[in-house]
Every structure is written in structure tokens, then in C-alpha cells.
Design an enzyme around this catalytic site. Structure first.
Site, PDB file in Angstrom:
ATOM      1  N   GLY A 173       1.038  -1.445   0.252  1.00 17.92           N
ATOM      2  CA  GLY A 173       0.221  -0.215   0.185  1.00 17.92           C
ATOM      3  C   GLY A 173       1.089   1.427   0.074  1.00 17.92           C
ATOM      4  CB  CYS A 174       4.493   1.885   0.036  1.00 15.38           C
ATOM      5  SG  CYS A 174       4.458   1.352   1.685  1.00 15.38           S
ATOM      6  CB  THR A 175       2.811   6.346  -3.532  1.00 11.05           C
ATOM      7  OG1 THR A 175       2.906   7.027  -2.119  1.00 11.05           O
ATOM      8  CG2 THR A 175       1.227   5.734  -3.773  1.00 11.05           C
ATOM      9  CB  SER A 176       7.714   5.805  -0.956  1.00 13.29           C
ATOM     10  OG  SER A 176       7.008   6.404  -0.144  1.00 13.29           O
TER      11      SER A 176
END
Lengths: 136, 393
Positions: free
Chosen positions: A51-54
Site C-alpha cells: 500500500g505504499c506509493t513510495s
């Protein structure tokens, strides 16, 4: 007050010192620089927080009844947030982590970055920390 | 100063540059919705008392407004949905499922990829993908090859890329598809806010429209359907307000568009959408395009002066959105710091992961403008970007 609550309180005091939001983020960026380097062998897919964009990597070590976490991110500010989260939750007993209300981090007032947003890596990190505790 | 027409800007000190995600709403759009709820809130097409008749009339007038706006021949060809995503899902499941091949482009956003996967189509197995090169140009040679090998296909292509602002030459795409007896749906999510759409001139078969990206309310959209295809279209959901007669043996359906609009629709939203279109007509696309063109050039110019900036497509053939990165800087960091400096824009993959993977990036920083933005907005953005870059280096 539990240890986790105490730590949140301490960090909140530090953050509240800054009236200017940008200065607060400069401080968070500096905290990220203090984060212990995560060995590249741990930067693998299985340790990536969902669930991380980074990208955020998180690993867990158990020592007796306590859990210790290490992590990092490829983004500078997120690295600072990782530092904060680890400071709060690492070196806690499994029992305390199981009981902990993870929403406590909202008290830090970093709502713009620690949000219930699906994309939030920090929320994903805390979910993973809870999972480790529940499985331990 | 168009901002005066939009109450958001008098209530907020944010520099709003996230128009590809959603646009702000002019006063009359907001007022029309409040009016519906405060003065004549009633269901449409069912009851026959005064307020219900007024609601029905305004709802159907909205259909006519959209029909005229995009130059559709009849109002029966306008079906309201809850947005472009629903429009695509509707056509995918009620019409396109019978096609052996669906052709999309590599620049599509997830709404025009996932519905096809849900049908069990995957690359080479019921789904063909036309490449866009690293300048995001649509490969017409490959497209024609695919069409030649797969005539009678269903083509579903975005008009303007939400992630990069790249405009596809949809008129040429449609013409070529028709040459090979294929049917075309255009995902117009990003178009109507920026340019005039004439469905007859385009000769398009299906055109998906978003209200909230066109200064209207959220939760509303539409699909235009070419008249000859209306008969072949099946409802993908049924229920109240779609039927002529029902007994326990069978149901008979109403004609289009009613048989496709099951349940109570977003009545206030549809009425508000018509108000947005009327507002756009008042401003005029000529003025909109002139203002946006100047802003876009200015934005590109100013951004180009920043060190280590990476762009992904030419400014020509682009509209609305400008997407970029800075060498060795993660877009997330920029997004967070810009938020602190009251700049609203989007960072990430913009729901278009395949093209991000092709470009070997995780995402971009996307500035998306509307005609109400100003050069002052761009100046504030550039100042904030410089500050953020300083902090991160």
C-alpha cells in the site's frame, strides 16, 4: 500510561515545538537521516509494506517477549516517518503491541501524511507491525 | 477572473492544480443542487405530483442539454451513469463481451484495463494493446496491423491521458477502426473540460463522459451511444424505472435510455451537470482553450528552468496535465512538501500503472490545470517546488 503512549507523547512534544509546518518537515527529514541503514539483503519484495506509493521495507526481530523493528524507505520524508514509527513501536512487548491502539499516531498531528488513505505507507507499516505482534 | 465564479476559491487559500482528478464547481452548479434538495426533492419518472414532475422535467432537460452539448442526434442516445468508470463497465459487460478481441492502448488508466481483465481477457488472449512510444505517441502502424489481423474487434481508447495530458488523435483512431469493421468506445474522462466534443463529427460509437471532471457534481457521468448500436445494447443492471410491464413470468423493458438507468439516479447531480455545461457554454471553449494554452506554455516554460527535471512527453499534442519528476527525488516527498505550502497536486501512478512500468518509473508529479487557474498559481507552484527541492537535497 503505556510505554507506547509515553513515546507518542514525547514525539508529539518535539513536533509541537515547531509552529511552522515546513520547519516541522525539515525536522522529520533530519530524523530520517538518523535512521539506521537497512542492510540491502532485507530490501526484498517480501519485506515491502503493502500500500505504499513510495517503497517502505520493514523487518521484525523477536528477542524474548519483545519485538524489534527495522525499516527504511526510498523517500526522504517517509524515511523520517519510518523513524518516528519505529521509535514508537520497536522495543515493545508483544502483549503491549497486541493491545496497542494503532490510531494513537493520529495524535502526532501528522494527519496529512499519516492518513487512512489507501496509499499511505505509514498506515501499512503499522498494520504490518500489528500483524507481527498478533502472529508472535 | 474566472475564479470568482467558483465559491471554492473564495473559501480556500489552496493553489488548486489537481483538476484531472476533479474540478471545482461554479456557483450555479452548487445552487442547483441545493435548490433540488431544498425546494422540489422528489423522485423522477414515477410520481406525478408537482415536485416530481419538476424533478423529472429538469432531469430530462439535463439529458437534452448534454445531447446538444456533444451534438448527439437524439436524447435517447445519452445514458446517465455514475461516471466514466461505470460507463466503461456498462459497455464492457453489456455489449463488448461478445467481441473476440478488445483493443486498448498502453496509455490507458485502470478503468479501461481492469474491466477487460474481469472478462478474462489478458494480453494476447482477447486483449490487444497498441503501444505508445516513450514520447507517448500512439503507434498507428501497430494499430493497423492489429486491426488487420483482428477485424470486427472492439476498440476502447482514451482521448486524453489522465497521467500525462497526451491527446490521442481519436478521429484517426475511429476512422481506422471502422475501416476494419470494428466498434470504438472513447474514454472522454479528461476531454470535455478542455475541448469541444462533437460525437457526430468524430463518428464515434460510444463516448464516455465524466461530470465531475467537467465542473459538475461527483457521482455523475454519461455514455453516448450511436443510434444504430442502441438496439444491440443490453442493460447490465435492471430494476425500478427500467420496465414496461412485469409479472412473475417475465418483464418487458422500456426503450433507451430508461431501460439502462435502473434505480433512482443521482437526480441533483444530473441537474447540476447540466448547469456546469450551461456555464461552460457561457464561457465558451474558445476562451477556455486560449487561457489553458497560455497557461500550459507558461507552466512548461517555468518548469523547464528547474534543475534535473524530467518530462515524459512533448508539450505539443498535450492538454491539461503536465507530468514530471526530478532526478533522484521520489515524487512522494515533493507531494508532501507542496501540500505544506498549500499547493494541491497529485503525485503517484495516477491509476495508470502499465505506462509507468513501461517508462520504468513508479509515478510522477502531475500538475493539472483548468481555465480558472492563473499565472500567479503557476508562480506559486514554482516557488514551492524550488523550496521543496532545496529541502530534499
Amino acid at each position: 500510561m503505556t510505554t507506547i503512549e509515553k513515546r507518542v507523547h514525547e514525539i508529539k512534544e518535539d513536533l509541537d515545538f515547531f509552529e511552522d509546518e515546513l520547519q516541522k518537515y525539515e525536522y522529520i527529514i533530519d530524523l530520517g537521516k538518523k535512521l539506521e541503514e537497512l542492510d540491502s539483503q532485507y530490501k526484498v519484495a517480501e519485506n515491502i509494506v503493502h500500500g505504499c506509493t513510495s517503497q517502505v521495507w520493514l523487518i521484525c526481530e523477536r528477542k524474548e517477549d519483545k519485538l524489534f523493528f527495522k525499516g527504511t524507505s526510498d523517500a526522504v520524508i517517509v524515511k523520517g516517518l519510518v523513524y518516528i514509527i519505529l521509535k514508537i513501536f520497536s522495543d515493545s512487548t508483544i502483549e503491549e503491541l497486541k493491545e496497542a491502539d494503532m490510531d494513537i499516531v493520529y495524535e502526532l498531528g501528522l494527519s496529512e501524511v499519516i492518513t487512512p488513505n489507501r496509499q499511505s505507507g505509514v498506515i501499512g507499516m503499522m498494520k504490518k507491525i500489528k500483524e507481527y505482534a498478533l502472529k508472535a | 477572473m474566472f475564479k470568482n465564479d467558483f465559491p471554492y476559491f473564495s473559501n480556500s487559500d489552496i493553489v488548486y492544480l489537481d483538476n484531472a482528478a476533479t474540478t471545482q464547481k461554479p456557483k450555479e452548479v452548487i445552487t442547483s443542487q441545493v435548490e433540488y434538495y431544498e425546494k422540489y426533492c422528489a423522485n423522477t419518472h414515477r410520481s406525478s405530483f408537482g415536485d416530481a414532475n419538476k424533478a423529472t422535467l429538469n432531469y430530462e432537460n439535463a439529458r437534452k442539454t448534454l445531447q446538444k452539448f456533444i451534438n448527439a442526434p437524439t436524447k435517447e442516445q445519452i445514458i446517465f451513469t455514475k461516471g466514466v468508470t461505470e460507463s466503461i463497465n456498462f459497455i464492457a459487460s453489456s455489449y463488448a463481451k461478445k467481441f473476440d478481441k478488445v483493443i486498448i492502448s498502453s496509455l490507458e488508466h485502470h478503468s479501461n484495463i481492469v474491466p477487460w481483465h474481469m472478462q478474462g481477457r489478458t494480453l494476447g488472449e482477447g486483449l490487444e494493446v497498441v503501444s505508445c512510444n516513450d514520447n507517448l505517441d500512439f503507434d498507428f502502424v501497430e494499430y493497423e496491423d492489429i486491426l488487420k489481423q483482428n477485424p470486427n474487434s472492439f476498440v476502447s481508447i482514451t482521448h486524453i491521458s489522465n497521467a500525462f495530458g497526451k491527446i490521442h488523435d481519436i478521429k484517426a483512431i475511429i476512422k481506422l477502426a471502422h475501416k476494419y469493421k470494428s466498434v470504438v468506445m472513447i474514454d472522454g474522462a479528461q476531454s470535455l473540460a478542455h475541448m469541444n466534443i462533437d460525437v457526430q463529427d468524430l463518428d464515434v460509437d460510444f463516448f464516455a463522459i465524466s461530470a465531475h471532471k467537467t465542473f459538475g457534481p461527483t457521482g455523475v457521468g454519461a455514455i453516448y451511444v450511436k443510434e444504430s448500436l442502441l438496439k444491440e445494447l443490453e442493460p447490465y443492471q435492471t430494476g425500478g424505472a427500467t420496465i414496461h410491464e412485469v409479472d412473475f413470468l417475465s418483464s418487458t423493458m422500456l426503450d433507451s435510455p430508461y431501460k439502462f438507468e435502473a434505480g433512482t439516479q443521482n437526480i441533483a447531480g444530473v441537474i447540476g451537470f447540466a448547469k456546469a455545461l450551461e456555464y461552460l457554454e457561457k464561457v465558451g471553449y474558445e476562451a477556455i482553450m486560449k487561457q489553458e494554452h497560455e497557461l500550459y506554455e507558461y507552466l512548461t516554460d517555468q518548469l523547464s528552468k528547474l534543475p534535473n527535471i524530467i518530462f515524459y512527453n512533448d508539450t505539443e499534442d498535450s492538454i491539461g496535465s503536465k507530468s514530471f519528476n526530478f532526478k533522484n527525488i521520489i515524487h512522494d516527498d515533493i507531494g508532501i512538501l507542496l501540500d505544506k505550502m498549500k499547493i494541491a497536486l497529485r503525485v503517484g501512478h495516477h491509476c495508470a500503472q502499465p505506462i509507468m512500468k513501461q517508462l520504468n518509473i513508479k509515478g510522477t508529479i502531475r500538475v493539472s490545470i483548468a481555465f480558472y487557474n492563473t499565472k500567479e498559481d503557476i508562480d506559486k507552484l514554482i516557488t514551492a517546488l524550488k523550496k521543496a527541492l532545496d529541502m530534499l537535497r
